[in-house]
Design an enzyme around this catalytic site. Structure first.
Site, PDB file in Angstrom:
ATOM      1  N   VAL A 475     -15.109   3.539   1.592  1.00 61.79           N
ATOM      2  CA  VAL A 475     -15.205   2.268   1.721  1.00 61.79           C
ATOM      3  C   VAL A 475     -16.861   2.108   1.932  1.00 61.79           C
ATOM      4  CG1 VAL A 475     -15.258   0.066   3.052  1.00 61.79           C
ATOM      5  CG2 VAL A 475     -13.167   1.470   2.571  1.00 61.79           C
ATOM      6  N   ALA A 503     -24.652   7.251   9.139  1.00 61.67           N
ATOM      7  CA  ALA A 503     -24.150   8.186  10.133  1.00 61.67           C
ATOM      8  C   ALA A 503     -22.826   8.800   9.519  1.00 61.67           C
ATOM      9  CB  ALA A 503     -23.722   7.396  11.634  1.00 61.67           C
ATOM     10  N   SER A 557     -12.418   4.764  11.354  1.00 62.11           N
ATOM     11  CA  SER A 557     -11.255   4.222  12.083  1.00 62.11           C
ATOM     12  C   SER A 557     -11.334   5.063  13.567  1.00 62.11           C
ATOM     13  CB  SER A 557      -9.612   4.812  11.274  1.00 62.11           C
ATOM     14  OG  SER A 557      -9.908   6.138  11.242  1.00 62.11           O
ATOM     15  N   LYS A 580      -9.858  -1.491  12.893  1.00 66.29           N
ATOM     16  CA  LYS A 580      -8.746  -2.304  13.637  1.00 66.29           C
ATOM     17  C   LYS A 580      -8.706  -1.891  15.148  1.00 66.29           C
ATOM     18  CE  LYS A 580      -6.000  -1.563  10.058  1.00 66.29           C
ATOM     19  NZ  LYS A 580      -7.019  -1.483   9.070  1.00 66.29           N
ATOM     20  N   VAL A 610      -7.882  -7.569   8.451  1.00 59.36           N
ATOM     21  CA  VAL A 610      -6.676  -7.847   7.657  1.00 59.36           C
ATOM     22  C   VAL A 610      -7.026  -8.445   6.334  1.00 59.36           C
ATOM     23  CG1 VAL A 610      -4.703  -9.491   8.211  1.00 59.36           C
ATOM     24  CG2 VAL A 610      -5.764  -8.651   9.882  1.00 59.36           C
ATOM     25  N   GLU A 668      -4.259   6.041   3.033  1.00 56.73           N
ATOM     26  CA  GLU A 668      -5.057   6.932   4.018  1.00 56.73           C
ATOM     27  C   GLU A 668      -4.836   8.482   3.255  1.00 56.73           C
ATOM     28  OE1 GLU A 668      -7.136   5.894   6.147  1.00 56.73           O
ATOM     29  OE2 GLU A 668      -6.757   3.899   5.795  1.00 56.73           O
ATOM     30  N   ASP A 679      -0.330   0.613  11.024  1.00 59.59           N
ATOM     31  CA  ASP A 679      -1.328   0.068  10.615  1.00 59.59           C
ATOM     32  C   ASP A 679      -1.040  -1.574  10.401  1.00 59.59           C
ATOM     33  OD1 ASP A 679      -4.126  -0.126   8.845  1.00 59.59           O
ATOM     34  OD2 ASP A 679      -2.821  -1.137   7.309  1.00 59.59           O
ATOM     35  N   LYS A 683      -2.614  -4.989  12.425  1.00 50.61           N
ATOM     36  CA  LYS A 683      -3.018  -6.312  11.639  1.00 50.61           C
ATOM     37  C   LYS A 683      -2.163  -7.510  12.042  1.00 50.61           C
ATOM     38  CE  LYS A 683      -4.146  -3.886   7.442  1.00 50.61           C
ATOM     39  NZ  LYS A 683      -4.016  -3.638   5.796  1.00 50.61           N
TER      40      LYS A 683
END
Length: 820
Positions: A475, A503, A557, A580, A610, A668, A679, A683
Site C-alpha cells: 500500500v 520509514a 499494521s 486498525k 473500513v 495478508e 480483521d 472493522k
C-alpha cells in the site's frame, strides 16, 4: 539631481566597486548625481568588535592588521583590473585612516573604556575607506569627483551612536558649503556632527538615512537605495522563497515595513523623504536594469495587505499591579523612564482594566529598561503596589502592512486564523487607528512558521501537505507512486504536497526540501539518511525545516506505532492511516485520540480502516452529525473474504480460492490473518464506535472461517498445504445453502447494541447476496433509512483503492477554510 546610496554588500570586493562605478557613470550621463557609500561588507562589524573589546591589546593589534589587510586586498585587486587606478595614493589615505584608528584604540585601551564619541569615530572609518576606494576608481575612469564632508553640514542631536538629523540646520549648512557642487558628489554615509562639533553616527546601517538627509538638503528629485536585492519584498525572501518584489509602496507603508523589520530600509530613512515628497527607489546592484520598488506619496491600491514583516530579538516588559488602576500618569512615568534611559519602545499594549502595561524593546536594551523602571517605581515596588517587573524574552513581532487594510473587513480574522493554523500563540496585539498595520507579538522560534502561513493565505494561496510515510510495502509503495503521478496536477491547484520522510523497518529516512519520489527506494536504503522512528526526531525535523502542515501516514499494521498516535497529534501532526489497531484498542484510548485531535486542531483520518477506498467513515459521520441513528448494520467488510466466498459460489474449493486470493495480493501475507475473522471484527468495532457504542474488541462475537477442529499451526506454506482438509467441509456448506436458494457470505452484524461476525447463508433478496470478487458492501438501517437500507458498495481490497483512499484522507488535511 539624484542621490544614489550603495550598501556594504554592493562594495564587498573589487568587482563590486567596478559594478557600482558603472552604475554611477551611467547615471551621471543623465544628470547631476551625488553618491553615498557604506563601509565595504564586514568592515563595520569588525570595527564594532574592536570598540567592544578595547581591553584586549591582542585583539586591537590583530584587528588593526585585519582592517588594513581587508582594504589592501581590494586596492591591489583594483590596481590589477583597472588601468590608471592610483593604488599608492589610496593606500596612503587608508594608512592615514589606520593611524587614526590606532590612536583612538590606544587611547581607549589606556582608559580601559571607550567613550561614545570615540566609539563613533572608530566605527565610522569604514565609510571613509569606501569613499577613498570609489574616488580612486572614478578618477581612473576620468570622472571629476567632489567629496562631500558630512561633518560640514549634516547636523544631528548629541546621541553619538544613534543620532537624529536636524534637517533645517543641515539644509542651511549644505547650501552654504555645497551650493555649486561640480562633478560626481561622493559622501561617506553613517556620519553626522553634533552642535558642539563632536562626530556622531546615525545608527547601524544608517547610511540610508544619510542619503535621505542629503537628498533633502540637495533638493534631489529622487533617492536611490542600491543593495543586494531587487526591491522590497512582500515577506523576507530568506524565510519565504516565494516572496515577490513590490512594485510600489506609499511612504506610510514603507515606514511601517522598515520599522517592523524590513532589512532593505533603515527605519529613519523614509521620514525625511516623505516630508519633502522625494521619491525613493530600491534597486539591485547586481541587476541594475530590474525595475525595483518605487516609494512615493500616493496611497497604494489593490490588495488590502501589501506585505508581512517580522522584527526579531525582542523582549516584552510587563509593568502591572493594583497600583496601576485608575492612577493618572502611570503610563507617562513608564515611558519617561524609557526616554531617560534612551531606550526605544517598539510596540505598546495595555489591558483595558488598566492593570498592566506591556511594551517591547530590543533585547539588547532589556536589562537597562528593567533597571530604569525599578528606579522610577522604587516606592511602588517596595509597598507592593506594583508586581516585580517581568521580562519575557526571545520574542518577535509579526506585522501585516498595507494602505488597503483601512476599513477592510476580515483582515484581522484571517491573520489570527493563520496563526492558529501555524500553531502559534499570540502574546500581545497592537493596531493603530490608521488601520494601516496589525502587529502581534509571538515567540521568536515560531516566527518563520507564522510568516510562512500568513504569506500562503494572504498572497500565494498555496497550501502545503508535508508527509512522513511509515510503511513502504504494497500500500505504501502504491501511495508514493500515486503522489508522484499527481504532484503536477496538485501544483496547478496550488497544492504543494511533498514527502519529507519515508520509514521502513530500518528507520526513517528524512530529506530537507522533500524526497525525490522517482528515486525513493535508493534514498531510503542509504544509511546516512536514516534516523530512529520517534516522535522527537520527526518533530525536530519539522521545526528545523519550518513545516507547517506535517502529516504522519501509517501504512503498517504495527500496534506500537498506532499507540503513539496521541503523541503525534499533541506535537502538531495530522494522522492518516489504514491501520486498525488504534481505533480498536481500548475505549479509553479511542477517546484519547479524539480528545487530542480536537485539542490540537489536528485531523485523525482513518477512512481506509473500513472498506478500503469506499467512503464509509465519512458517510456515517455525516449521517450521525445530521441526527441519524443506527438501528441495524450488516456488511461484507473483507475484500479477501468477499473474493474467497464468491469463488465458492462458482464451485471452487476453499483451498483453491484462498491460494488465488493470496497470489493476487487480496489477503495478508499470512492468510490466517484474514480467515481468523479478527480483521472483520476490528472493522465492525470501528463502525460500532462511530455509532456511539462504547464496546471493546472482546465484546465482538467472532466465528472464524476455519473450523474449530482444524489445525492451523505451522508455517504459511504448511498451512496452505493443509487447507485442502476443509475443502469437503465447505463443499457441504455451499451445497446446503444452494439447496435453499442461498449463498454463503462472511458478514458483520450490529443489532441491539451487539456485534457479531459470522458465516451466513443469504438468499437473492438480501442486499449482500451479490457481493463477491473482492467487493465490500454495507447495508445501514437507520432512523432515516428504513425499511430499505442505505447501501454502500465497491471494491474493498487491493493496494490501488486502499492507497487512493489514504491519498483522499491526505488531501483532507488541507486548511481550505484559511483561504478566502
Amino acid at each position: 539631481m539624484r542621490v544614489l546610496k550603495f550598501g556594504g554588500s554592493s562594495l564587498a570586493n573589487a568587482n563590486r566597486f567596478l559594478e557600482v562605478a558603472k552604475i554611477i557613470t551611467d547615471k551621471a550621463q543623465q544628470g547631476a548625481i551625488a553618491v553615498v557609500v557604506s563601509a565595504p561588507q564586514g568592515i563595520t562589524n569588525h570595527l564594532v568588535y574592536l570598540a567592544d573589546n578595547i581591553a584586549s591589546k591582542t585583539a586591537i593589534d590583530q584587528g588593526l592588521g585585519q582592517f588594513q589587510q581587508a582594504s589592501t586586498d581590494i586596492i591591489n585587486a583594483l590596481s590589477n583590473q583597472l588601468s590608471g587606478f592610483d593604488g599608492d595614493k589610496v593606500k596612503a589615505h587608508v594608512s592615514d585612516l589606520v593611524g587614526q584608528l590606532d590612536r583612538y584604540l590606544e587611547g581607549a585601551h589606556l582608559l580601559a573604556y571607550c567613550p561614545e564619541h570615540i566609539n563613533a569615530r572608530i566605527i565610522s572609518l569604514g565609510e571613509r575607506v569606501s569613499v577613498s576606494l570609489l574616488e580612486g576608481v572614478l578618477t581612473a575612469q576620468q570622472y571629476q569627483v567632489s567629496t562631500i564632508a558630512p561633518e560640514k553640514f549634516l547636523f544631528t542631536n548629541n546621541a553619538s551612536l544613534n543620532a537624529v538629523a536636524d534637517l533645517a540646520k543641515s539644509k542651511a549648512q549644505y547650501a552654504e558649503h555645497y551650493s555649486e557642487l561640480s562633478g560626481i558628489g561622493l559622501m561617506p554615509g553613517f556620519i553626522g556632527t553634533s552642535a558642539d562639533g563632536q562626530l556622531t553616527t546615525l545608527g547601524r546601517n544608517g547610511s540610508d538615512y544619510s542619503a535621505a538627509v542629503l537628498a533633502v538638503c540637495a533638493k534631489a528629485d529622487a533617492c536611490e537605495i542600491w543593495t543586494d536585492v531587487s526591491g522590497v519584498y512582500n515577506a523576507d525572501p530568506r524565510a519565504i522563497p516565494s516572496a515577490t518584489v513590490l512594485d510600489y509602496l506609499s511612504y506610510q507603508e514603507a515606514m511601517e515595513l522598515s520599522y517592523f523589520g524590513a532589512k532593505v530600509l533603515h527605519p529613519k530613512t523614509i521620514g525625511p523623504l516623505a516630508q519633502h515628497h522625494i521619491k525613493c527607489y530600491i534597486k539591485n546592484t547586481a541587476k541594475p536594469d530590474a525595475k525595483g520598488t518605487l516609494i512615493g506619496n500616493e496611497r497604494s491600491k489593490g490588495d488590502s495587505v501589501k506585505a508581512i514583516s517580522n522584527l526579531d530579538d525582542l523582549t516584552m516588559i510587563n509593568v502591572s499591579g493594583p497600583g496601576m488602576k485608575g492612577m493618572v500618569g502611570m503610563a507617562s512615568r513608564v515611558f519617561a523612564a524609557m526616554s531617560q534611559a534612551n531606550i526605544s519602545t517598539v510596540m505598546i499594549s495595555q489591558s483595558s482594566s488598566e492593570y498592566c502595561i506591556s511594551f517591547c524593546v530590543h533585547s539588547a536594551d532589556a536589562k537597562r529598561a528593567k533597571k530604569s523602571l525599578q528606579q522610577a517605581f522604587e516606592l511602588e515596588l517596595f509597598n507592593g503596589l506594583l508586581e516585580p517587573i517581568q521580562l519575557q524574552q526571545k520574542l518577535s513581532i509579526i506585522s501585516l502592512i498595507g494602505d488597503g487594510m483601512q476599513q477592510q473587513q476580515g483582515v484581522a480574522a484571517k491573520l489570527f486564523s493563520s496563526l492558529a493554523q501555524a500553531r502559534v500563540n499570540v502574546i500581545a496585539i497592537a493596531q493603530d487607528s490608521s488601520e494601516r498595520s496589525i502587529s502581534v507579538v509571538i515567540e521568536e522560534r515560531k516566527a518563520t512558521d507564522a510568516i510562512k502561513v500568513c504569506h500562503q493565505n494572504f498572497f500565494s494561496h498555496h497550501q502545503s501537505i508535508d508527509v512522513f510515510l511509515v510503511g513502504c510495502g504494497v500500500v505504501g509503495s502504491e501511495l508514493i507512486d500515486q503522489i508522484a503521478r499527481q504532484q503536477g496536477a496538485l501544483a496547478e491547484q496550488n497544492i504543494d504536497l511533498s514527502v519529507y520522510g519515508i520509514a521502513n523497518s530500518k528507520g526513517m529516512a528524512l530529506q530537507s526540501g522533500g524526497i525525490d519520489l522517482n528515486n525513493w527506494q535508493a534514498f531510503i536504503e542509504a544509511p546516512s539518511q536514516r534516523v530512529a522512528l520517534t516522535v522527537e526526531e520527526i518533530k525536530n525535523f519539522v521545526r528545523e525545516n519550518h513545516l507547517i502542515n506535517p502529516v504522519l501516514v501509517d501504512c503498517t499494521s504495527n500496534e506500537a506505532l498506532a499507540m503513539s498516535y496521541v503523541e503525534y497529534l499533541e506535537q502538531g501532526f495530522h494522522v492518516v492511516t489504514p491501520n486498525k489497531k488504534a481505533n480498536t484498542d481500548s475505549w479509553q484510548y479511542y477517546q484519547a485520540l479524539r480528545t487530542a485531535a480536537q485539542h490540537t486542531k489536528r485531523r485523525f483520518l482513518y477512512e481506509t480502516t473500513v472498506g478500503a477506498g469506499l467512503p464509509v467513515i465519512d458517510t456515517l459521520q455525516s449521517l450521525f452529525r445530521a441526527g441519524d441513528k443506527l438501528h441495524q448494520f450488516q456488511g461484507v467488510l473483507s475484500g479477501s473474504l468477499s473474493y474467497i466466498f464468491g469463488k465458492l459460489d462458482e464451485g471452487m474449493s476453499i483451498s483453491q480460492a484462498t491460494a488465488i486470493a493470496k497470489e493476487n495480493g487480496f489477503t495478508e501475507p499470512d492468510p490466517r490473518d484474514d480467515l481468523s475473522g479478527m480483521d472483520v471484527a476490528r472493522k465492525l468495532l470501528i463502525l460500532a464506535r462511530e455509532a456511539g457504542m462504547a464496546l471493546e474488541l472482546s465484546d465482538i462475537e467472532i466465528e472464524p472461517v476455519l473450523p474449530s477442529d482444524f489445525n492451523a499451526q505451522g508455517s504459511v506454506t504448511e498451512f496452505m498445504n493443509n487447507l485442502v482438509q476443509i475443502d469437503e467441509y465447505y463443499a457441504n456448506k455451499v451445497s446446503q445453502a444452494k439447496s435453499e436458494g442461498k449463498v454463503l457470505r462472511y458478514i458483520g452484524n450490529i443489532i441491539d447494541g451487539k456485534c457479531k461476525v459470522s458465516i451466513e447463508a443469504v438468499d437473492g433478496t438480501h442486499p449482500l447476496s451479490a457481493i463477491k470478487d473482492g467487493e465490500n458492501a454495507l447495508a445501514i438501517h437507520s432512523r432515516y433509512y428504513q425499511p430499505i437500507p442505505f447501501v454502500l458498495r465497491g471494491y474493498g481490497a487491493g493496494a490501488a483503492v486502499t492507497a487512493a483512499g489514504v491519498f483522499g484522507d491526505l488531501l483532507r488535511t488541507l486548511a481550505w477554510e484559511q483561504v478566502s
